[in-house]
Write an enzyme that holds these catalytic residues in place. Sequence first.
Site, PDB file in Angstrom:
ATOM      1  CG  HIS A 182      25.527  18.621 -22.438  1.00 48.22           C
ATOM      2  ND1 HIS A 182      26.761  18.616 -23.158  1.00 48.22           N
ATOM      3  CD2 HIS A 182      25.141  18.193 -21.981  1.00 48.22           C
ATOM      4  CE1 HIS A 182      26.801  17.586 -21.797  1.00 48.22           C
ATOM      5  NE2 HIS A 182      25.905  17.847 -21.492  1.00 48.22           N
ATOM      6  CD  GLU A 221      39.504  37.791 -17.262  1.00 50.35           C
ATOM      7  OE1 GLU A 221      38.474  38.010 -17.947  1.00 50.35           O
ATOM      8  OE2 GLU A 221      40.693  37.149 -16.891  1.00 50.35           O
ATOM      9  CG  ASP A 256      35.727  37.791 -16.726  1.00 48.49           C
ATOM     10  OD1 ASP A 256      33.919  37.603 -16.993  1.00 48.49           O
ATOM     11  OD2 ASP A 256      36.415  36.801 -17.238  1.00 48.49           O
ATOM     12  CB  CYS A 304      41.240  35.313 -26.028  1.00 52.69           C
ATOM     13  SG  CYS A 304      41.912  35.963 -24.159  1.00 52.69           S
TER      14      CYS A 304
HETATM   15  C1  PEP Z   1      37.173  36.985 -20.977  1.00 57.53           C
HETATM   16  O1  PEP Z   1      36.811  37.143 -19.944  1.00 57.53           O
HETATM   17  O2  PEP Z   1      36.443  37.551 -22.196  1.00 57.53           O
HETATM   18  C2  PEP Z   1      37.343  35.619 -21.947  1.00 57.53           C
HETATM   19  C3  PEP Z   1      38.678  35.336 -22.540  1.00 57.53           C
HETATM   20  O3  PEP Z   1      37.436  34.601 -20.175  1.00 57.53           O
HETATM   21  P1  PEP Z   1      36.326  34.097 -20.088  1.00 57.53           P
HETATM   22  O4  PEP Z   1      34.985  34.013 -21.288  1.00 57.53           O
HETATM   23  O5  PEP Z   1      37.081  32.263 -20.324  1.00 57.53           O
HETATM   24  O6  PEP Z   1      35.912  34.505 -18.978  1.00 57.53           O
HETATM   25 MG    MG Z   2      37.235  35.963 -18.546  1.00 55.47          MG
END
Ligand code: PEP
Ligand code: MG
Length: 569
Positions: A186, A428, A452, A499
């Site tokens: 948090h 990923e 990931d 991302c």
């Molecule tokens: C990732 O795995 O890079 C991703 C953007 O997804 P998350 O962090 O939500 O697993």
């Molecule tokens: Mg991910």
Amino acid sequence: MKGIGASPGIAIGKVLVKEETKVEVEKKSIEDTKAEIERLQEARERSKEQIEKLYNHALENIGKDEAKIFEAHMLILDDPEYFGQVENKIKSENANAEWALKTVTDTFVAMFENMDNEYMRERAADIKDVSGRVLKLLLGIDTTDFSNLDEEVIIVAKDLTPSDTAQMDKEKVIGFVTEIGGRTSHSAIMARTLEIPAVVGVEGILEAAQNGDTIVFDGDEGEVYVNPEEKVIEGYEDKKKKYEEFKEKLEELKGAKSVTKDGVEVELVANIGTPKDVEGVIRNDGEGIGLYRTEFLYMDRDKLPTEDEQFEAYKEVVEKLEGKPVVIRTLDIGGDKELPYLDLPEEMNPFLGYRAIRLCLDKTDIFKTQLRALLRASAYGNLKIMFPMISSIAEVRQAKKILEEVKEELRSENVEFDDNIEVGMMIEIPAAAVMSDLFAKEVDFFSIGTNDLIQYTTAVDRMNQKISYLYSQFHPALLRLVKQVIDNAHKEGIWVGMCGEAAGDPKLIPVLLGMGLDEFSMSPISILRARWIIRNTSKEEMEEMVNKVLNMATAEEVEKFIDENISVL
Ligand code: PEP
Ligand code: MG
């Protein structure tokens, strides 16, 4: 001292320690248990009044989502199971309310803290926060007040409860350092929302720092100094000045294109978790959304969100983005994100388990509800759908087939949606990266999830502190996979974004430009810095560098090479 950088910025100031009031609770024998239960009820009522005030304060000063924490606190206060057990303890043991409350709370907290899942472990903090409030009221102890400070301070605490952060005076609290907590605690999330520099997880900070000490830190790096030599302070003052000047310079980039020195334009977009985050995207001039993590819609509640609830959330986001692209990822639950109400069995390896698209292809009713909501919202803006955790061609085909079925349903109901909606997938899992040439024929775009992809490529649990030294975005194996994915996407004529956290890494951005990445998606506060880097990089020059980097043997070598030859910051 070293911790985890939780919120960027440089802080230099005086320490204010949040006293951990030692609440001593002894068991006492009570004759009139009825009166004791009434005393407990009274403390509960007064707690409710306090929490209601905090809720309203948070709603006005911070935001709807942060205020929600106090709704969760109210639920705990209203929980008949929890307080029922406390009352039973008072009656069955003729015990005082303080002792009964503490004993029952300890059991609940231990249960939550022992869960594998970080999210659930964090919930233990909420129970402690609520019970601590009631206990202090029972004992007549005053709680620390951060709302009435007369000078600027940096708060040092074991951990900060939502109640602490919600009442903080943003003008006076210029940073905070906590002994426990991770990037998703948090306090860390709150620090980023409030844009206050923070470092969490600094072991031993409470022993090292006392009221009035000078403390300096960099919320990006996580290094914290208590009463450092004048030289260190000067160094940080300099750093702070440069950081602030740089931030001002970045302001001027609002409205500018994300284009390299040699004229290559890329897309600079944002990651969000809730519609409320859109504010930050617009403030930081994001060119769209590259990842909307929809799982937060499903969390912190006791049943699945309805189709209409989801539709409203997706519609709000696409409308606010006014035609700019919005990539919405379908439910990625599992791993560290759990939905208690789905009652899924515990697994030995949740990160390799029943999660994300695997769960959606199994529980198609949940998946279809989400796809219906997404398609309906697509009529209101530029929405793209993205599937997470794809590991086989069969999964993409199955997901697309279900999407077609849902489209057909909507057509027969005469419900409007964007028939040409783009459908993409996350890369990923190494299997998907290695076979990206074939996956590229199945979808309209890729988005590389490095968070990931690093963990699966190197077999390093992304949540395990002990082996975090092995987890690196500079690992040559990751970089080779990324290059391969980009090349394969382009051969099929589809675009490719990223991302994962690596997309916003100032050192990697030039390398990724050199590799030909088309879209960079990151937290809104990183966007303008990324634009500055892009505008100061030549793609052509980077292409040569990429070849060198891809032939390096270690992550350390890669990072050093970037520091010495590439970094523009
Ligand atoms: C990732 O795995 O890079 C991703 C953007 O997804 P998350 O962090 O939500 O697993
Ligand atoms: Mg991910």
